[in-house]
Write a protein that holds these residues in place. Structure first.
Motif, PDB file in Angstrom:
ATOM      1  N   LEU A 249      33.864  59.977  73.721  1.00 19.63           N
ATOM      2  CA  LEU A 249      32.408  59.909  73.847  1.00 19.63           C
ATOM      3  C   LEU A 249      31.959  58.498  74.171  1.00 19.63           C
ATOM      4  O   LEU A 249      31.076  58.271  75.001  1.00 19.63           O
ATOM      5  N   ASN A 250      32.591  57.530  73.531  1.00 17.89           N
ATOM      6  CA  ASN A 250      32.276  56.122  73.774  1.00 17.89           C
ATOM      7  C   ASN A 250      32.597  55.736  75.219  1.00 17.89           C
ATOM      8  O   ASN A 250      31.837  55.018  75.877  1.00 17.89           O
ATOM      9  N   GLU A 251      33.749  56.221  75.715  1.00 14.99           N
ATOM     10  CA  GLU A 251      34.149  55.931  77.090  1.00 14.99           C
ATOM     11  C   GLU A 251      33.158  56.532  78.084  1.00 14.99           C
ATOM     12  O   GLU A 251      32.797  55.900  79.085  1.00 14.99           O
ATOM     13  N   GLU A 252      32.707  57.762  77.799  1.00 13.18           N
ATOM     14  CA  GLU A 252      31.747  58.417  78.694  1.00 13.18           C
ATOM     15  C   GLU A 252      30.421  57.657  78.713  1.00 13.18           C
ATOM     16  O   GLU A 252      29.822  57.455  79.773  1.00 13.18           O
ATOM     17  N   ASN A 253      29.964  57.232  77.531  1.00 16.30           N
ATOM     18  CA  ASN A 253      28.711  56.474  77.467  1.00 16.30           C
ATOM     19  C   ASN A 253      28.836  55.132  78.194  1.00 16.30           C
ATOM     20  O   ASN A 253      27.912  54.697  78.877  1.00 16.30           O
ATOM     21  N   HIS A 254      29.999  54.489  78.042  1.00 14.72           N
ATOM     22  CA  HIS A 254      30.245  53.215  78.733  1.00 14.72           C
ATOM     23  C   HIS A 254      30.238  53.426  80.246  1.00 14.72           C
ATOM     24  O   HIS A 254      29.671  52.626  80.998  1.00 14.72           O
ATOM     25  N   TYR A 255      30.866  54.524  80.677  1.00 20.43           N
ATOM     26  CA  TYR A 255      30.903  54.838  82.111  1.00 20.43           C
ATOM     27  C   TYR A 255      29.489  55.076  82.645  1.00 20.43           C
ATOM     28  O   TYR A 255      29.119  54.578  83.713  1.00 20.43           O
ATOM     29  N   LEU A 256      28.694  55.826  81.880  1.00 22.55           N
ATOM     30  CA  LEU A 256      27.331  56.121  82.316  1.00 22.55           C
ATOM     31  C   LEU A 256      26.501  54.843  82.441  1.00 22.55           C
ATOM     32  O   LEU A 256      25.750  54.675  83.393  1.00 22.55           O
ATOM     33  N   LYS A 257      26.654  53.937  81.468  1.00 21.75           N
ATOM     34  CA  LYS A 257      25.898  52.682  81.528  1.00 21.75           C
ATOM     35  C   LYS A 257      26.309  51.858  82.735  1.00 21.75           C
ATOM     36  O   LYS A 257      25.477  51.241  83.408  1.00 21.75           O
TER      37      LYS A 257
ATOM     38  N   SER B 162      17.215  60.717  69.715  1.00 21.95           N
ATOM     39  CA  SER B 162      18.181  60.246  70.707  1.00 21.95           C
ATOM     40  C   SER B 162      19.353  61.217  70.810  1.00 21.95           C
ATOM     41  O   SER B 162      20.177  61.317  69.904  1.00 21.95           O
ATOM     42  N   TYR B 163      19.427  61.956  71.927  1.00 20.29           N
ATOM     43  CA  TYR B 163      20.487  62.945  72.130  1.00 20.29           C
ATOM     44  C   TYR B 163      21.642  62.334  72.928  1.00 20.29           C
ATOM     45  O   TYR B 163      21.455  61.421  73.718  1.00 20.29           O
ATOM     46  N   GLN B 164      22.842  62.902  72.712  1.00 19.24           N
ATOM     47  CA  GLN B 164      23.988  62.561  73.539  1.00 19.24           C
ATOM     48  C   GLN B 164      24.921  63.764  73.603  1.00 19.24           C
ATOM     49  O   GLN B 164      24.831  64.681  72.783  1.00 19.24           O
ATOM     50  N   LEU B 165      25.801  63.768  74.615  1.00 16.29           N
ATOM     51  CA  LEU B 165      26.711  64.893  74.813  1.00 16.29           C
ATOM     52  C   LEU B 165      27.962  64.730  73.967  1.00 16.29           C
ATOM     53  O   LEU B 165      28.435  63.623  73.741  1.00 16.29           O
ATOM     54  N   GLU B 166      28.502  65.870  73.517  1.00 13.82           N
ATOM     55  CA  GLU B 166      29.772  65.807  72.801  1.00 13.82           C
ATOM     56  C   GLU B 166      30.885  65.412  73.776  1.00 13.82           C
ATOM     57  O   GLU B 166      30.759  65.563  74.993  1.00 13.82           O
ATOM     58  N   SER B 167      31.960  64.910  73.224  1.00 13.23           N
ATOM     59  CA  SER B 167      33.083  64.433  74.034  1.00 13.23           C
ATOM     60  C   SER B 167      33.597  65.532  74.961  1.00 13.23           C
ATOM     61  O   SER B 167      33.793  66.668  74.552  1.00 13.23           O
ATOM     62  N   GLY B 168      33.793  65.181  76.225  1.00 12.50           N
ATOM     63  CA  GLY B 168      34.354  66.106  77.207  1.00 12.50           C
ATOM     64  C   GLY B 168      33.327  66.962  77.924  1.00 12.50           C
ATOM     65  O   GLY B 168      33.616  67.545  78.974  1.00 12.50           O
ATOM     66  N   LEU B 169      32.101  67.045  77.383  1.00 12.48           N
ATOM     67  CA  LEU B 169      31.102  67.940  77.976  1.00 12.48           C
ATOM     68  C   LEU B 169      30.555  67.391  79.290  1.00 12.48           C
ATOM     69  O   LEU B 169      30.221  68.163  80.187  1.00 12.48           O
ATOM     70  N   LEU B 170      30.476  66.070  79.414  1.00  8.86           N
ATOM     71  CA  LEU B 170      29.990  65.485  80.671  1.00  8.86           C
ATOM     72  C   LEU B 170      30.861  65.925  81.841  1.00  8.86           C
ATOM     73  O   LEU B 170      30.356  66.280  82.910  1.00  8.86           O
TER      74      LEU B 170
END
Length: 462
Positions: free
Chosen positions: A123-131, A339-347
């Motif tokens: 999840l952290n990696e996905e958020n970092h990628y999105l930023k 503040s919502y966020q996606l669960e890991s792998g859902l993106l």
């Protein structure tokens, strides 16, 4: 994607047991018996998770955490502490540890904590990628994108914005044509003037003429006073006619006049009106095909299509999906005050779906998930059935292929076969019991607690 874990403990027996347990789960493990070896490994290799004892021969896990957390905040740190040593555990959590384990460590507890840590890392990696992607994005008001097709749309908007010529926006339903029309207006020197939208498909044809051109007093029963139309209301500004293909041939003739001469007659009036309006039209139909079929005027088609901009469907701009998803989650978070966020792998799963309803379908799906979610994490089960079924079908196909390969391979051990059978039996029992865990446990001849443990173990959807 392989998860890399560093185990730091001076107890070689415990370290070996933890390594064997985690390697069976598919993780890549490296070991260190003290802080000095751990520091060397930490510099030389990439780790997703660090699991360290608090008491080490030459340092403490707390000191390692303080040193490493600042250098690599995206690594997940878990500390091991002796039973009852609560103060150390609390200090570790305050310093940013993800979790702690109390010795003696149970294998199943270790696997559960590591699985949670893996989800956090992903999840952290996905958020970092999105930023990161968000910094590189191109944005035009509410439109975002990094794909080449959207860059061309942005370039066209910039080129035509300050022209007075008519623009025709074409694209499938839900692709964002109305947002593009707004962007043209906001980029133009008319941005301080009125911007008016009319959905031609939403208004009955007999009322659309009066809606667009207004009417004089007495023009029809109930017309007790004169009324301005949308063209007059949009004077000096922009008028956006969505679903332009839906208007009748008779009304098309009157529309042709106003596009050519900027003049029109209100319904029931002999007084000619003149307006200065920037006209933008949009459709999801093939207007040229309608021209050939005799349902759309050829002369009006050419007047509207002086500049044509095609808005691509989502399936042709998949690079933009993470950006759009992040933008929508931000919008919904602001609206809901959470503040919502996606669960890991859902993106990844959201990005691989074709989204036939395009941006509209995507937004509605995320808004629905936010309403149905039990917390601030949006999960697969919160999304519409058509999306879930597609994802599950893909996953089932992949799982079936993997199982087929495993059954044919030499490494498919008896343990793996028994676990596979056990998982299937639990899923079937839950299906027969319609999700009632007590009944399913009774069918299987095990306790409800055992069933809950196995459900978590095999990640069975409840």
């Amino acid at each position: 994607m392989t998860t890399h874990i560093l185990l730091v403990d001076d107890n070689s027996k415990l370290r070996r047991l933890m390594k064997l347990t985690l390697e069976k789960e598919g993780y890549d493990i490296k070991e260190a018996e003290d802080g000095e070896v751990a520091k060397d490994l930490f510099v030389e290799h990439h780790f997703d998770i660090v699991l360290t004892d608090i008491l080490l021969p030459d340092t403490t896990g707390i000191k390692l955490l303080e040193e490493w957390k600042e250098k690599k905040p995206n690594v997940c740190y878990i500390l091991c502490t002796a039973y009852g040593d609560v103060e150390d555990a609390v200090q570790a959590m305050k310093l940013g540890a993800f979790d702690y384990l109390t010795k003696p460590i149970k294998a199943e507890e270790l696997k559960v904590v590591i699985k949670r840590a893996v989800d956090w890392v992903r999840l952290n990696e996905e958020n970092h990628y999105l930023k990161k992607v968000f910094k590189e994005k191109r944005q035009l008001h509410d439109m975002v994108g990094i794909s080449e097709k959207m860059k061309r749309v942005f370039d066209m908007v910039h080129k035509v914005a300050n022209q007075t010529i008519t623009v025709l926006l074409q694209g499938e339903s839900g692709t964002g044509k109305s947002r593009c029309a707004q962007a043209v207006h906001l980029e133009s020197d008319r941005k301080e003037q009125p911007y008016i939208e009319v959905n031609c498909a939403a208004i009955p044809d007999q009322l659309l003429e009066s809606e667009l051109f207004g009417y004089a007093k007495g023009a029809f029963t109930g017309a007790n006073q004169s009324q301005k139309g949308k063209f007059e209301a949009a004077h000096k500004g922009t008028l956006f006619l969505d679903e332009i293909a839906e208007i009748s041939l008779e009304l098309q003739a009157k529309l042709l006049q106003v596009t050519q001469n900027k003049t029109f007659y209100p319904l029931g009036s002999n007084e000619q009106k003149q307006v200065d309006v920037r006209l933008i039209a949009a459709t999801n139909s093939d207007l040229w095909e309608m021209v050939q079929g005799g349902t759309f005027r050829e002369d009006l088609y050419y007047r509207l299509n002086i500049i044509g901009i095609h808005i691509p469907p989502l399936r042709e701009r998949t690079e933009d999906l993470p950006l759009l998803i992040e933008q929508m989650i931000q919008e919904i978070s602001e609206e809901q005050g959470q503040s919502y966020q996606l669960e890991s792998g859902l993106l990844k799963q959201l990005s691989e779906y074709s989204w036939p309803g395009n941006i509209r379908e995507l937004y509605n799906a995320i808004a629905r998930a936010a309403v149905l979610s039990e917390g601030n994490i949006l999960k697969l089960e919160d999304f519409p059935n058509e999306f879930k079924q597609t994802v599950k079908s893909d996953n089932a196909q992949e799982t079936g292929e993997l199982q087929d390969e495993a059954q044919l391979g030499e490494d498919f051990s008896l343990t793996d076969r028994l676990q596979s059978y056990e998982q299937t039996a639990i899923e079937e029992a839950l299906r027969q019991a319609r999700g009632n865990q007590a009944q399913a446990a009774e069918l299987l001849g095990i306790s409800r607690q055992s069933l809950l443990y196995k459900v978590r173990k095999y990640q069975i959807e409840r």
